[in-house]
Design an enzyme around this catalytic site. Structure first.
Site, PDB file in Angstrom:
ATOM      1  N   GLU A 270     -38.234  53.523  15.465  1.00 18.19           N
ATOM      2  CA  GLU A 270     -39.420  54.327  15.769  1.00 18.19           C
ATOM      3  C   GLU A 270     -38.999  55.785  15.968  1.00 18.19           C
ATOM      4  O   GLU A 270     -38.493  56.143  17.030  1.00 18.19           O
ATOM      5  CB  GLU A 270     -40.112  53.814  17.035  1.00 18.19           C
ATOM      6  CG  GLU A 270     -40.597  52.379  16.941  1.00 18.19           C
ATOM      7  CD  GLU A 270     -41.175  51.898  18.259  1.00 18.19           C
ATOM      8  OE1 GLU A 270     -41.743  52.726  19.003  1.00 18.19           O
ATOM      9  OE2 GLU A 270     -41.056  50.694  18.558  1.00 18.19           O
TER      10      GLU A 270
ATOM     11  N   ASP B 177     -41.232  40.723  20.890  1.00 16.96           N
ATOM     12  CA  ASP B 177     -40.839  42.105  21.185  1.00 16.96           C
ATOM     13  C   ASP B 177     -39.338  42.237  21.439  1.00 16.96           C
ATOM     14  O   ASP B 177     -38.648  41.273  21.759  1.00 16.96           O
ATOM     15  CB  ASP B 177     -41.601  42.584  22.419  1.00 16.96           C
ATOM     16  CG  ASP B 177     -41.796  44.096  22.437  1.00 16.96           C
ATOM     17  OD1 ASP B 177     -41.198  44.790  21.603  1.00 16.96           O
ATOM     18  OD2 ASP B 177     -42.565  44.579  23.291  1.00 16.96           O
TER      19      ASP B 177
ATOM     20  N   GLU C   3     -44.497  46.116  13.892  1.00 14.89           N
ATOM     21  CA  GLU C   3     -44.405  47.480  14.392  1.00 14.89           C
ATOM     22  C   GLU C   3     -43.415  48.224  13.494  1.00 14.89           C
ATOM     23  O   GLU C   3     -43.705  48.461  12.337  1.00 14.89           O
ATOM     24  CB  GLU C   3     -43.993  47.503  15.862  1.00 14.89           C
ATOM     25  CG  GLU C   3     -44.235  48.871  16.488  1.00 14.89           C
ATOM     26  CD  GLU C   3     -43.741  48.958  17.922  1.00 14.89           C
ATOM     27  OE1 GLU C   3     -44.237  49.814  18.654  1.00 14.89           O
ATOM     28  OE2 GLU C   3     -42.847  48.189  18.302  1.00 14.89           O
TER      29      GLU C   3
ATOM     30  N   GLU D  18     -48.653  53.743  20.964  1.00 15.58           N
ATOM     31  CA  GLU D  18     -48.138  53.440  22.303  1.00 15.58           C
ATOM     32  C   GLU D  18     -47.258  54.564  22.849  1.00 15.58           C
ATOM     33  O   GLU D  18     -47.172  54.759  24.063  1.00 15.58           O
ATOM     34  CB  GLU D  18     -47.363  52.123  22.292  1.00 15.58           C
ATOM     35  CG  GLU D  18     -46.020  52.170  21.587  1.00 15.58           C
ATOM     36  CD  GLU D  18     -45.223  50.877  21.766  1.00 15.58           C
ATOM     37  OE1 GLU D  18     -45.852  49.819  21.949  1.00 15.58           O
ATOM     38  OE2 GLU D  18     -43.987  50.928  21.728  1.00 15.58           O
TER      39      GLU D  18
END
Length: 653
Positions: free
Chosen positions: A169, A405, A454, A460
């Protein structure tokens, strides 16, 4: 005088020698069905390929090597045969992303060597190659040489990292190829802009093998892979397991199998990227007897992003049964298919024990009575230890799916965990959302219950960062989304421009206008699409909420309209007999576009739109809902800075 029989033997021998000469020391050439993309393969000695588009060389000769049990396939090679292949078929997606029926048109070749093959495919939107092992021996794969020697010095858009264990990310770094740092790893997919050709480098069909990074080496981008884990250690109080020591090989078993595809996608315009399903087409299909007809895409009400902020009620909101019963009622009343119950519902390290104040059996029974599916969050370390017992328990509760996750790596052990999770959930008719993970690689074709992932710097992050900007949002649509569905989790009702934005964990906001957020429901693809904000905020903004509710999550057809990297994106999608248009502005200036809708025909069209209000350049929450009749094939769109536009268009009213 030579007898006739002898002449025939000499002629046959000459033809055989000619055929051998055509393989050894010469190229094998393949062109795409439209003839624009061409791959020239050096089949002998050091195997390598060149790639061109419209007779312009895109990629210089690049070596292709796989090291198996210290044998280097692709070096000192002698090609035994070349089999030309082609496809003119359509593939029907179990869970449509961009379109339900996907043309699978390519020309290709399979080059056979002793113990292995190398397969090439050339599509109108790119090329790919892979190794195929023909040896039944379970040899270790020591490594792989992948090299993309792109010509010139194009501008690149890359996500850079300095570690193998990370979140996948990041914002995109925009630099010319020559100025990329040689000590950084590049996360796939990455984009290179050659002006009249946009190139995306990616991979597909990764099983029992590490995902690939790229690293600049001279003028080329070369593959980097994590070695197989040897030992692991617990991190962050046991929430994660990171590799402590690695082996000297990337995966244990070669055997008889295919290896991942190395992909070079090519497009004239960035908007053309929005139609490509190349990663999906290259991926392995599901088993012939597999039944995924039970899958139900839908929108997901989410508790975590808004910090369980429910008020105006007669109970204490938070991680408790009363809050979840309230959220189930809200989802049911607004036709939302799922409620995602995120972290906190179970004991920290035990999926078999509910947290204090949680009655999951009661919650799930109530959800079933309201026709709302429950999705449950889990850390992967817990799921890995308790997979059978935990999934059986969830199945007994009639849970519809899980969100997994904190994986934070893509070595061969972890890609194996992804497949094991997909397989075990599919047995129990459960959906999967992989969070905290690497970007998609086509696995959703074999396991359609993998609904979304994701691997994206999404909404988020607004809780603690100011780096999720409108420009970043637009870049995602072209680069990250090329790989597959993304769990960006849109839906913020508290909207702000960058000069007023603040990261607030408990009352988060988004950058860009309200219509920028609403447009994401058309532009961004996810068969499980989140509505991330609090029901209280949605009730305070019913017009935006109800517009979002109208937008589907899977599509029958996609038509790219126009766009420019980082600046704007415009796309039309069809579901049934209605069209939906989504436009996002990534700049800090207002923008006017005239969108060509001639593909919808010339008749009158009823257009219901959610657009930026007259004061949206100052107050990002300002929007307007309009209903108009369009009696032409051009749709005018005006957007504020960081703005957006969404429309539902009916052509047969």
């Amino acid at each position: 005088m030579i007898p006739l029989r002898m002449k025939k033997k000499i002629l046959i021998l000459a033809l055989l020698l000619l055929a051998i000469a055509d393989i050894h020391g010469k190229r094998v050439e393949i062109a795409s069905p439209d003839g624009r993309n061409k791959v020239a393969i050096d089949a002998d000695d050091q195997v390598g390929c060149r790639v061109s588009r419209d007779n312009r060389e895109i990629m210089n000769l690049s070596p292709i090597v796989l090291s198996v049990d210290n044998h280097r396939w692709g070096e000192n090679a002698r090609c035994q045969s070349v089999k030309k292949i082609s496809s003119r078929a359509d593939v029907t997606a179990d869970v449509p992303r961009r379109r339900r029926n996907i043309p699978d048109f390519y020309n290709g070749a399979i080059l056979s060597y002793k113990g292995y093959d190398i397969e090439f495919r050339v599509y109108d939107d790119g090329m790919a190659y892979r190794f195929i092992s023909k040896s039944p021996k379970s040899d270790k794969v020591n490594g792989e040489t992948v090299s993309f020697d792109i010509t010139g010095n194009p501008k690149t858009y890359t996500q850079l990292t300095d570690r193998l264990q990370q979140w996948f990310e990041y914002n995109y770094t925009e630099r010319n190829l020559e100025s990329l740092p040689p000590d950084s790893l590049i996360i796939l997919p990455m984009l290179a802009d050659m002006g009249d050709c946009k190139i995306l480098l990616a991979e597909s069909d990764v099983y029992n093998y590490p995902g690939m990074y790229l690293k600049k080496s001279g003028n080329a981008l070369k593959g980097e892979f994590a070695y197989f884990p040897a030992t692991e250690k617990e991190m962050e109080n046991g929430n994660k397991r990171y590799v402590d020591r690695r082996e000297s090989f990337v995966t244990r078993d070669a055997g008889t199998r295919s290896f991942p595809w190395r992909v070079v996608a090519m497009f004239d315009e960035e908007s053309d990227i929005l139609q490509s399903e190349l990663i999906f087409l290259l991926a392995s299909d599901k088993n012939k007897d597999a039944d995924f007809s039970w899958i139900k895409p839908g929108k997901v009400l989410w508790d975590w992003w808004n910090c369980w902020n429910v008020y105006g009620v007669d109970f204490r909101s938070g991680i408790n049964t009363d809050t979840y019963l309230y959220l189930i009622d809200y989802a049911a009343n607004h036709g939302l298919e799922y409620l995602l119950i995120d972290e906190g519902w179970s004991a920290p390290f035990d999926l078999l024990t509910e947290a204090e104040g949680i009655d999951m059996k009661r919650i799930c029974e109530y959800a079933k009575s309201k026709d709302v599916g429950i999705l449950l969050w889990t850390k992967w370390v817990n799921l890995d230890r308790q997979m059978t017992e935990a999934l059986d328990l969830m199945q007994s509760w009639r849970v519809k799916g899980i969100k997994v996750d904190f994986m934070d790596r893509n070595d061969a052990w972890m890609t194996g965990f992804f497949e094991r999770t997909a397989r075990e959930t599919a047995k129990r008719h459960m959906l999967v959302n992989f969070h905290g993970c690497y970007p998609p690689d086509g696995m959703r074709r074999r396991y359609p219950n993998i609904m979304t992932r994701e691997g994206v710097y999404g909404l988020e992050n607004n809780k603690w960062s100011d780096r999720v900007t409108p420009r970043h949002d637009v870049l995602l649509s072209y680069i990250r989304q090329f790989a597959g569905p993304m769990d960006y989790t849109p839906g913020a009702m508290n909207n702000s421009h960058s000069d007023r934005f603040r990261p607030i964990h408990d009352e988060p906001m988004s950058q860009g206008t309200r219509s920028h957020q609403v447009a994401m429901y058309v532009v961004y693809e996810s068969p499980l699409q989140a509505m991330a904000d609090s029901p209280v905020h949605y009730d305070a903004n019913p017009d935006s909420r109800d517009f979002i509710k109208m937008i589907p999550v899977v599509w029958d057809e996609t038509i790219p309209l126009c766009g420019k990297l980082g600046e704007y994106v415009a796309v039309a999608r069809r579901s049934g007999n209605k069209w939906y248009v989504g436009v996002m502005n990534g700049t800090d200036k207002s923008m006017h576009l005239d969108l060509d809708l001639s593909f919808m025909g010339k008749g009158k069209k009823k257009v219901m739109s959610h657009s930026d209000g007259i004061n949206a350049d100052r107050q990002a929450k300002d929007f307007k809902i309009s209903e108009t009749l369009l009696d032409c094939t051009t749709l005018p769109v005006d957007m504020a800075r960081g703005g957006g536009y969404a429309a539902v268009i009916t052509t047969d009213w």
